[in-house]
Design a protein around this motif. Sequence first.
Motif: not given
Length: 61
Positions: A15-19, A21-24, A48-49
Amino acid sequence: MIEFVLVLAVLAFLLWLYILLPARMANDRGRSVIIWILISLVGSPLLAILLLIALGDAGDR
């Protein structure tokens, strides 16, 4: 019980990696959060990153 905790830890990491982190990163750079979450889900979070790092802030241009 250990398996359940391990599964929850893996799901939290994904969840952190896919949503999250890129959102932040997108939000910090003034870019559309929804678009970058979709890029992360359809492409890959690494793509994305790296693109967000390469593009920099939206106000720079």
